[in-house]
Structures are given as structure tokens and as C-alpha cells.
Scaffold this motif. Structure first.
Motif, short mmCIF file in Angstrom:
data_model
loop_
_atom_site.label_atom_id
_atom_site.label_comp_id
_atom_site.label_asym_id
_atom_site.label_seq_id
_atom_site.Cartn_x
_atom_site.Cartn_y
_atom_site.Cartn_z
N THR A 1 0.86 -1.17 0.00
CA THR A 1 0.00 0.00 0.00
C THR A 1 0.90 1.23 0.00
O THR A 1 2.07 1.16 0.35
CB THR A 1 -0.93 0.04 1.22
N ALA A 2 0.32 2.36 -0.39
CA ALA A 2 1.09 3.60 -0.43
C ALA A 2 0.15 4.77 -0.37
O ALA A 2 -1.03 4.68 -0.74
CB ALA A 2 1.92 3.66 -1.71
N ASP A 3 0.69 5.89 0.14
CA ASP A 3 -0.06 7.14 0.18
C ASP A 3 0.30 7.90 -1.08
O ASP A 3 1.23 8.69 -1.12
CB ASP A 3 0.32 7.94 1.41
N CYS A 4 -0.44 7.61 -2.16
CA CYS A 4 -0.10 8.16 -3.46
C CYS A 4 -0.68 9.54 -3.69
O CYS A 4 -0.14 10.31 -4.49
CB CYS A 4 -0.55 7.20 -4.58
N ASP A 5 -1.81 9.90 -3.04
CA ASP A 5 -2.38 11.22 -3.28
C ASP A 5 -1.95 12.25 -2.26
O ASP A 5 -2.21 13.44 -2.39
CB ASP A 5 -3.91 11.14 -3.34
N GLY A 6 -1.27 11.81 -1.12
CA GLY A 6 -0.75 12.73 -0.12
C GLY A 6 -1.81 13.39 0.73
O GLY A 6 -1.51 14.31 1.49
N ALA A 7 -3.04 12.92 0.63
CA ALA A 7 -4.11 13.53 1.41
C ALA A 7 -4.13 12.92 2.80
O ALA A 7 -4.18 11.69 2.94
CB ALA A 7 -5.45 13.31 0.73
N PRO A 8 -4.10 13.76 3.84
CA PRO A 8 -4.09 13.21 5.23
C PRO A 8 -5.32 12.38 5.54
O PRO A 8 -5.26 11.43 6.32
CB PRO A 8 -4.02 14.48 6.09
#
Length: 632
Positions: free
Chosen positions: A316-323
Motif C-alpha cells: 500500500t502507499a499514500d499516493c495522493d498525499g491527502a491526510p
């Protein structure tokens, strides 16, 4: 010193071939006390002065300037461009000045003619092979007759074994590049070197940068392998993710990356694989690594590095950077972020899949299929038209003795070789029928040959008569009416075609194929019983057959039998006569010395005279001698 007038100056100039206009002001200028003249137009060629100069007078047509003087060109040449040239052979001045011959032609007898390579000959403005051309067979203008072909420079009715007739020539369809497999099929020469082998055009090799992608030898190596659709080889389409593609040296390369993407690994296979707006390892640009503070996770939002206190689990990854939705991307299955953020999966003519973080193919849109197994070009094959994959991958179309095609996913025969036909409609066996010899399909499928009174045949695609029933004949050589002639009774074809029944002095009849006498002409008889010579005997004059056959005339003593108007008679020999009119005793009277019939019956000599040598005379007891023999 000779004194010159304007008239004599002008006349002398024209006599030497110069052309000028006369102006009295241009007369030679004399210095006081000097015998010296200055050359001028009016004094051209006079007293040794130059006749022609660059800025002075010019020579008349047909003359050139030679060492300052006009000189007429010798016979057979013309003045062209300041020189005497032979316009009969000169390529630049052929037949006249400034009449150049086109490239590939020579000048002969003042006319431009073709230069033909051996063994071709120039005929009617074209290079032809007089060994095979039916309009120029063996030489220009020698045209073969109808139904004849030209072989080896001679007109003939048939072609040699292994050859076929195309137009007006015999050719070998197995090797002739202008008639390969069938008449009129020209093997290509554009972009590659073509040849005809076993009746099929082959391209032994394409030039660099080209390929034969459609399999059609008729258009040669038609596809440039520098194109996006066929880069390096046929069908290799350049599809670069997140970028425009380009093809160079047969390899797909990245053109320009899409906004927010970059080609950081320099691999055209995955295109602009990095989303620089969200990739912490390439944030804002390739190699720009975001370094997080201790205990935090690096983030990249809109190309700007940041940190996050929450670490994402594997895959998994935080691809959109939205908290609000950190670690929202499933790198194992996400089509937009497969294996890493921004790695979007796409497939041509089908649906993509992301499996274990690797882009793959989920399905193809009908009628397309992935027949080469290469994910990069997706579902590359249209099974409606692909000959190698017709209806399904690997289902190749073949057409023995013809050319296959794929239409709506079904194999069909596109074209048949010369002399073949697909008469059963089954593409698997191709052009199974030889329409040059098939009685059921002669010349074309379904054209059945039939012959009335005989057996049909198909010869070179045309119906013909193979044989006739007994006593029948195809005497008019017309297939339409078959064996139309009864050889048993036809007077013009009695016992065989062309065997006319004609008998002398008789009316003939054809009886069972034999010519016999039906009846004799008036006054004639068939006395020898031979029908071949008809009624050979003239019954009006024949002594042996007088009036009818076998009625012979006989003469009496001293006579010769005769037949006149069919009636027997006799003619007395010289010196005798039938004076008693009794044919039984023949010519009983000797008229040489009979005084009662002297010279002819009834001619009685006067009293006192006797008969001697058919004349009455006074014998007075003398003996009558005829040719030294006493006449009694």
C-alpha cells in the motif's frame, strides 16, 4: 591602292558569309599619309580584315567564325553553337540545332531512337523481346496470326511443355517475374528485390528500413519499419505509458512525457513511469529524494516533499498525499498505481489488470486477441482479417494453388492461380479444380461441357469434342452442335469428315458410309461395276457397250464395227462397199475394179469402159494394175 565604294564593301562582306547593315559612317578611316584601315562592319573580310569578332559583325546562317574569318560548314554538318556538328548522330543536336535526345536514347539518321538492353529490340518506340512478343515476333512488325503465340522468335500454334500463353507470348509461369503463377501477376521490384519461384513471387530481402508486413508480394516491402505502428519489425507498435512515442533505429523511444510524469529509469518499455507529483523518490523531478525526519515517513505532494507520521503497510502507499486517506493505494492491484504510485496500467484493444504489482492483460475486446503474448502491444491482432490468426489465434488460412484471405473471421479463397478454380467453395482445399481440363467446370466454375452425339472434353479452358459416336462426325468443328454429321448418309462427309461423294457422269448416294452410284447420267453406264469411277462408259459411242452395257458391235467382211448414238453399225475398209445392203455378208463389193460399182456403190461405168483403181476407163483388153497388182 584599291579604292572601295560602299557597294563593293557590302557585296564583299556578304560573299564571305557575313551579315551586317551598311552605314557610310563605318567606312575605313584613313590616317593622313597612312595606308592603314580600321576594321568595321562595312569592311568585314575586305583587304584581310577580320570578318567576325566578339563585338563586331557576325557570320551568316550556316557559317561559323574560324580564326576571325567566316567559314561555311562542310556538307552533312550544320552550324550549331559556334561549331560545325553532324546533326545525324549528335545527341545534343539530333536532326537540328538544340534538339537533344532524351536520356536512354541515341541519335541515328537525325532521329532519336531507343537504346534497348540486350536481348530487347526497339519497336514502335518501346523495347520489346522479339523472341516472345506476338506483335513483333522475330522482328519489328512481324505479328503472329490469331490463336498463335510467339516462341523463340517464331509464331506457333501451341506453347512448349511447361509454358503457358500470356497475351501473345509463351511464358514459364513458374519463373517469369512478369507472369508469376498466372498471366499478368508482376512480382514487385519496389523497395526490395523480387523473383518468381515455383509460380509464387518471393522477396528474398527488403531494403533497410522496410518490411513486407501484409504478406502481399504484389506491393513488395510496403511498410517502413521506422513508423510508430511497425517499429523495427512488423506489428511492433510503440505504446509508451504516460508519454508520446517515437521510433528510432528500429526501437521504441520516449518522446515527451505527460505533465507530472518523468522517465527516470530511461527505459522506453515503461515510458514515463514516475509520477513526480507524488513519488517521494523522485519528487518534482527524477532523483529528487524526499528525506523524512526521524520516526516519520517521507511524502511527496504536488511535487513538494513532506513527512507523515504514519507508515503504510506492504503493497500500500499514500499516493495522493491527502491526510484524510493515507495509504489509500493498493499497489498490488491498483490499475493507476500498480507496484508504485503513478504506474498506470493500460492495454490496447482490451482491459488491463494489475496482479501482484505488475501490469498485465485482463481481457481483449472482440474481435481482437493477444496472439503474440506481448503485454506491451496489448490485443494486437484483429481476428476478422488476420490471415495468420483468422477467427482465433494460430488459426492460419491456407489456400492450395491460390491466395487465402480472412473475411469476418472466416478463411476464404481470395484468388486462384492461373487455370485453377475454387468450385466447391471449400477454402481448406483451396483452388481444387483445374478449369483448363475439367469437363464439369471448363474455363470457370460450373461451366459444364456437353456434346450431342459424342463425348465432351475441356482443352485449355474451352469445351471441345473428345470423340464422336460410331458413324457420327464433328465436321463443322463447332462444339455447339456436337457431332452433327451422319457419316453413313452425308454426301459431303461420306464415311469421314471432308470425304465428299462425287462420281463422274452419275448421281451419287452415300450408303452406309460408302459412295455408290444412285443412277447414271443419260447416255452413260457403269459397265465395270466400280463405283469409284462412276458411270465411266459412254453408251452412245462405245463399240463394246453400244446403247447398253455388254452390247458389243460386230462388223462383217471387209468392214470395221462402229457405235453411233447408241446404235451399232459398220464402216467399210478402203476399196470395199456394202452395195447389196446386206450386213450379213459385210462389204462384199470391191469398188477398186468393179465396173458396176466403180469407186462407190451404184457408180456404173459406160458401155465399153472398165473400172481401174476406182475410175472408169477404156481398157481395150488391157489388164488393170493397182500398185503393181492385177485388179480383178
Amino acid at each position: 591602292m584599291l579604292r572601295l565604294t560602299p557597294g563593293t564593301l557590302l557585296g564583299a562582306a556578304l560573299a564571305l558569309g557575313c551579315t551586317t547593315s551598311f552605314d557610310p559612317s563605318e567606312l575605313p578611316v584613313r590616317d593622313a599619309g597612312a595606308d592603314r584601315a580600321t576594321p568595321s562592319a562595312a569592311s568585314c573580310g575586305v583587304e584581310g580584315l577580320p570578318c567576325c569578332e566578339d563585338a563586331g559583325p557576325r557570320c551568316a546562317p550556316g557559317a561559323i567564325c574560324n580564326e576571325g574569318r567566316c567559314q561555311r560548314c562542310p556538307g552533312g554538318t550544320s552550324a550549331c553553337g559556334g561549331a560545325c556538328v553532324d546533326t545525324q548522330t549528335n545527341l545534343t543536336h539530333c536532326g537540328g540545332c538544340d534538339r537533344p535526345c532524351p536520356q536512354g536514347q541515341s541519335c541515328a539518321a537525325g532521329s532519336c531512337v531507343l537504346l534497348c538492353p540486350a536481348p530487347l529490340t526497339a519497336c514502335d518506340g518501346a523495347c520489346v523481346d522479339v523472341a516472345r512478343n506476338g506483335s513483333h515476333c522475330g522482328g519489328c512488325g512481324r505479328r503472329c496470326a490469331a490463336l498463335e503465340v510467339c516462341a523463340g522468335g517464331s509464331c506457333t500454334a501451341v506453347c512448349a511443355p511447361g509454358e503457358a500463353r500470356c497475351a501473345e507470348a509463351c511464358v514459364d509461369l513458374s519463373s517469369d517475374a512478369a507472369n508469376c503463377g498466372r498471366c499478368g501477376v508482376v512480382c514487385p521490384g519496389a523497395e526490395g528485390t523480387a523473383r518468381c519461384v515455383a509460380g509464387r513471387c518471393e522477396s528474398p530481402g527488403c531494403l533497410t528500413g522496410f518490411a513486407d508486413c501484409d504478406g502481399d508480394t504484389a506491393n513488395g516491402c510496403e511498410t517502413p519499419t521506422t513508423s510508430i505502428a511497425s517499429c523495427g519489425r512488423c506489428g511492433r507498435a510503440c505504446d509508451v505509458p504516460n508519454a508520446t512515442a517515437r521510433c528510432a533505429d528500429g526501437a521504441c523511444l520516449v518522446g515527451e512525457c505527460g505533465e507530472g510524469f518523468a522517465d527516470c529509469d530511461r527505459s522506453p518499455a515503461n515510458g514515463c513511469e514516475v509520477n513526480t507529483a507524488s513519488d517521494p523518490m523522485n519528487c518534482g523531478g527524477c532523483g529528487s529524494v524526499c528525506v523524512p525526519a526521524s520516526g516519520a515517513r517521507a511524502t511527496c505532494v504536488n511535487g513538494v516533499c513532506g513527512t507523515s507520521s504514519i507508515a503504510c503497510s506492504p503493497d500500500t502507499a499514500d499516493c495522493d498525499g491527502a491526510p484524510a486517506n493515507r495509504c489509500e493505494a493498493d499497489l498490488a492491484t491498483s490499475l493507476d498505481d500498480c507496484g508504485r504510485c503513478g504506474n498506470r496500467c493500460a492495454v490496447a484493444n482490451g482491459a488491463a489488470a494489475c496482479r501482484a504489482g505488475t501490469c498485465g492483460l485482463a481481457s481483449c475486446a472482440a474481435p481482437y486477441r493477444d496472439c503474440d503474448g506481448v503485454v506491451a502491444n496489448g490485443c494486437e491482432t484483429d481476428t476478422r482479417v488476420a490471415i495468420a490468426h483468422c477467427g482465433a489465434c494460430g488459426a492460419a488460412c491456407v489456400a492450395p494453388r491460390g491466395a487465402p484471405a480472412c473475411v469476418e473471421g472466416r478463411c476464404v479463397v481470395a484468388a486462384c492461380d492461373e487455370g485453377r478454380g475454387d468450385c466447391d467453395g471449400d477454402a481448406s482445399n483451396g483452388c481444387e479444380t483445374d478449369v483448363t481440363s475439367s469437363v464439369m467446370s471448363c474455363g470457370r466454375c460450373g461451366n459444364r461441357c456437353a456434346v450431342a452425339g459424342g463425348t465432351p472434353a475441356c482443352v485449355e479452358g474451352r469445351c471441345a469434342v473428345a470423340s464422336c459416336e460410331p458413324a457420327r462426325g464433328d465436321c463443322d468443328r463447332s462444339v455447339g452442335n456436337g457431332c452433327e454429321t451422319d457419316l453413313r448418309a452425308d454426301l459431303a462427309n461420306c464415311g469421314g469428315c471432308g470425304r465428299a461423294c462425287v462420281l463422274p457422269n452419275a448421281t451419287p448416294r452415300c450408303d452406309g458410309g460408302r459412295c455408290v452410284v444412285e443412277r447414271c447420267n443419260e447416255g452413260f453406264g457403269d459397265c465395270d461395276g466400280d463405283a469409284a469411277n462412276g458411270c465411266e462408259t459412254d453408251l452412245r459411242s462405245s463399240v463394246a457397250h453400244c446403247g447398253r452395257c455388254d452390247r458389243g458391235c460386230r462388223g462383217g467382211a471387209n468392214s470395221v464395227p462402229v457405235c453411233a448414238s447408241g446404235t451399232c453399225g459398220a464402216t467399210c475398209v478402203a476399196g470395199y462397199g456394202d452395195c447389196d445392203r446386206n450386213p450379213e455378208n459385210g462389204c462384199e463389193t470391191r469398188t477398186l475394179c468393179n465396173a458396176f460399182h466403180c469407186g462407190a456403190c451404184g457408180n456404173r461405168c459406160p458401155l465399153g469402159q472398165g473400172c481401174c483403181d476406182r475410175q472408169c476407163r477404156f481398157l481395150a483388153g488391157l489388164t488393170c494394175l493397182v500398185n503393181g497388182v492385177e485388179c480383178r
